[in-house]
Write a protein that holds these residues in place. Sequence first.
Motif, PDB file in Angstrom:
ATOM      1  N   VAL A   7       0.870  -1.183   0.000  1.00 40.24           N
ATOM      2  CA  VAL A   7       0.000   0.000   0.000  1.00 40.24           C
ATOM      3  C   VAL A   7       0.905   1.230   0.000  1.00 40.24           C
ATOM      4  O   VAL A   7       1.486   1.590   1.028  1.00 40.24           O
ATOM      5  CB  VAL A   7      -0.918   0.018   1.247  1.00 40.24           C
ATOM      6  N   GLU A   8       1.082   1.832  -1.137  1.00 41.60           N
ATOM      7  CA  GLU A   8       2.074   2.906  -1.307  1.00 41.60           C
ATOM      8  C   GLU A   8       1.629   3.760  -2.485  1.00 41.60           C
ATOM      9  O   GLU A   8       1.428   3.248  -3.578  1.00 41.60           O
ATOM     10  CB  GLU A   8       3.443   2.258  -1.571  1.00 41.60           C
ATOM     11  N   ASP A   9       1.459   5.065  -2.251  1.00 43.85           N
ATOM     12  CA  ASP A   9       0.956   5.909  -3.337  1.00 43.85           C
ATOM     13  C   ASP A   9       2.045   6.398  -4.292  1.00 43.85           C
ATOM     14  O   ASP A   9       1.743   6.842  -5.396  1.00 43.85           O
ATOM     15  CB  ASP A   9       0.151   7.104  -2.781  1.00 43.85           C
ATOM     16  N   GLU A  10       3.306   6.339  -3.863  1.00 45.52           N
ATOM     17  CA  GLU A  10       4.369   6.728  -4.794  1.00 45.52           C
ATOM     18  C   GLU A  10       4.638   5.554  -5.727  1.00 45.52           C
ATOM     19  O   GLU A  10       5.173   4.524  -5.307  1.00 45.52           O
ATOM     20  CB  GLU A  10       5.648   7.084  -4.028  1.00 45.52           C
ATOM     21  N   GLU A  11       4.253   5.750  -6.993  1.00 35.69           N
ATOM     22  CA  GLU A  11       4.288   4.611  -7.911  1.00 35.69           C
ATOM     23  C   GLU A  11       5.667   3.996  -8.067  1.00 35.69           C
ATOM     24  O   GLU A  11       5.810   2.777  -8.159  1.00 35.69           O
ATOM     25  CB  GLU A  11       3.736   5.020  -9.281  1.00 35.69           C
ATOM     26  N   LEU A  51       2.979  -1.029   4.407  1.00 33.94           N
ATOM     27  CA  LEU A  51       2.007   0.060   4.477  1.00 33.94           C
ATOM     28  C   LEU A  51       2.653   1.425   4.671  1.00 33.94           C
ATOM     29  O   LEU A  51       3.374   1.654   5.646  1.00 33.94           O
ATOM     30  CB  LEU A  51       1.049  -0.258   5.652  1.00 33.94           C
ATOM     31  N   ASP A  52       2.378   2.313   3.739  1.00 34.58           N
ATOM     32  CA  ASP A  52       2.782   3.710   3.851  1.00 34.58           C
ATOM     33  C   ASP A  52       1.819   4.404   4.827  1.00 34.58           C
ATOM     34  O   ASP A  52       0.720   3.901   5.073  1.00 34.58           O
ATOM     35  CB  ASP A  52       2.690   4.330   2.445  1.00 34.58           C
ATOM     36  N   ILE A  53       2.219   5.515   5.419  1.00 36.27           N
ATOM     37  CA  ILE A  53       1.285   6.221   6.307  1.00 36.27           C
ATOM     38  C   ILE A  53       0.594   7.362   5.569  1.00 36.27           C
ATOM     39  O   ILE A  53      -0.631   7.474   5.570  1.00 36.27           O
ATOM     40  CB  ILE A  53       2.002   6.744   7.572  1.00 36.27           C
ATOM     41  N   MET A  54       1.392   8.210   4.908  1.00 40.39           N
ATOM     42  CA  MET A  54       0.776   9.336   4.208  1.00 40.39           C
ATOM     43  C   MET A  54       0.239   8.868   2.862  1.00 40.39           C
ATOM     44  O   MET A  54       0.983   8.689   1.894  1.00 40.39           O
ATOM     45  CB  MET A  54       1.786  10.459   4.049  1.00 40.39           C
ATOM     46  N   LEU A  55      -1.059   8.644   2.842  1.00 40.88           N
ATOM     47  CA  LEU A  55      -1.726   8.131   1.641  1.00 40.88           C
ATOM     48  C   LEU A  55      -2.902   9.043   1.320  1.00 40.88           C
ATOM     49  O   LEU A  55      -3.455   9.676   2.221  1.00 40.88           O
ATOM     50  CB  LEU A  55      -2.279   6.727   1.929  1.00 40.88           C
ATOM     51  N   THR A  97      11.775   3.539   8.012  1.00 37.62           N
ATOM     52  CA  THR A  97      11.560   4.885   7.499  1.00 37.62           C
ATOM     53  C   THR A  97      12.289   5.111   6.177  1.00 37.62           C
ATOM     54  O   THR A  97      13.328   4.518   5.908  1.00 37.62           O
ATOM     55  CB  THR A  97      12.014   5.958   8.518  1.00 37.62           C
ATOM     56  N   LYS A  98      11.689   5.969   5.351  1.00 31.85           N
ATOM     57  CA  LYS A  98      12.279   6.355   4.068  1.00 31.85           C
ATOM     58  C   LYS A  98      13.261   7.509   4.309  1.00 31.85           C
ATOM     59  O   LYS A  98      12.973   8.344   5.158  1.00 31.85           O
ATOM     60  CB  LYS A  98      11.196   6.834   3.101  1.00 31.85           C
ATOM     61  N   PRO A  99      14.362   7.606   3.582  1.00 33.03           N
ATOM     62  CA  PRO A  99      14.786   6.638   2.556  1.00 33.03           C
ATOM     63  C   PRO A  99      15.242   5.338   3.195  1.00 33.03           C
ATOM     64  O   PRO A  99      15.792   5.350   4.298  1.00 33.03           O
ATOM     65  CB  PRO A  99      15.965   7.354   1.890  1.00 33.03           C
TER      66      PRO A  99
HETATM   67 CA    CA Z   1       2.935   8.459   0.672  1.00 29.69          CA
END
Ligand code: CA
Length: 217
Positions: A7-11, A51-55, A97-99
């Motif tokens: 689940v990640e909005d950055e393609e 799972l990403d948080i900021m979606l 955490t990213k990166p």
């Molecule tokens: Ca995001």
Amino acid sequence: MAFILIVEDEEAINELVKRNLQLVGHRCHSVFDGKTALSQMKHQSYDLMILDIMLPGIDGFEVIKQANEIPTIFLTAKNSLPDRVKGFSLGADDYLTKPFEMLELLARVEAVLRRTMKTANYFESGNVKIDFSSRQVFHSGQLVECTPKEYELLEVLVNNRNIALSRERLLELVWGYDFEGDTRTVDVHIQKLRKKLGWEERIKTVYKLGYRLEAGR
Ligand code: CA
């Protein structure tokens, strides 16, 4: 191997994570927002969720609250202590955490799967079996004596199977940053593993780079 929901909005990140998880043999399903993730879970059962948080729309914290106890690794740019604490208190199994480094994500995925899927406590390929809980290696049912470094190198190769790893990276992952020796140490240990496991064909030399373990996908 496992069925994993990403689940990640950055393609680009979604695709990269998917490609690497598929390389090591997992099945993946990519979604790009929380709402779709929740509706997917009603139709499918997954072994793990990244799972990403900021979606967009429903955020990752809300997704994990509504998800039905799917083992979860948060992968997020939110790196503050309160966010981490919130993530774990909502039931996350891990928080990265990213990166981030792909090798670290893969190692954490394997660790969570080993805890949550009983069948993932060992790795089997051909006549070689590795029991991760007892750190024992078997060849055709016979226990293989491995030194601690041989075992650790083997575990790194297995966690990153089908991915080419440089000698420098292997040195760093198995021996640590401050190891005084050079990359020939890696070559020597690879030779020993090949011989002990009959993996002369499985552990491929990658020209001018390092090694890759070829294992079933
Ligand atoms: Ca995001």
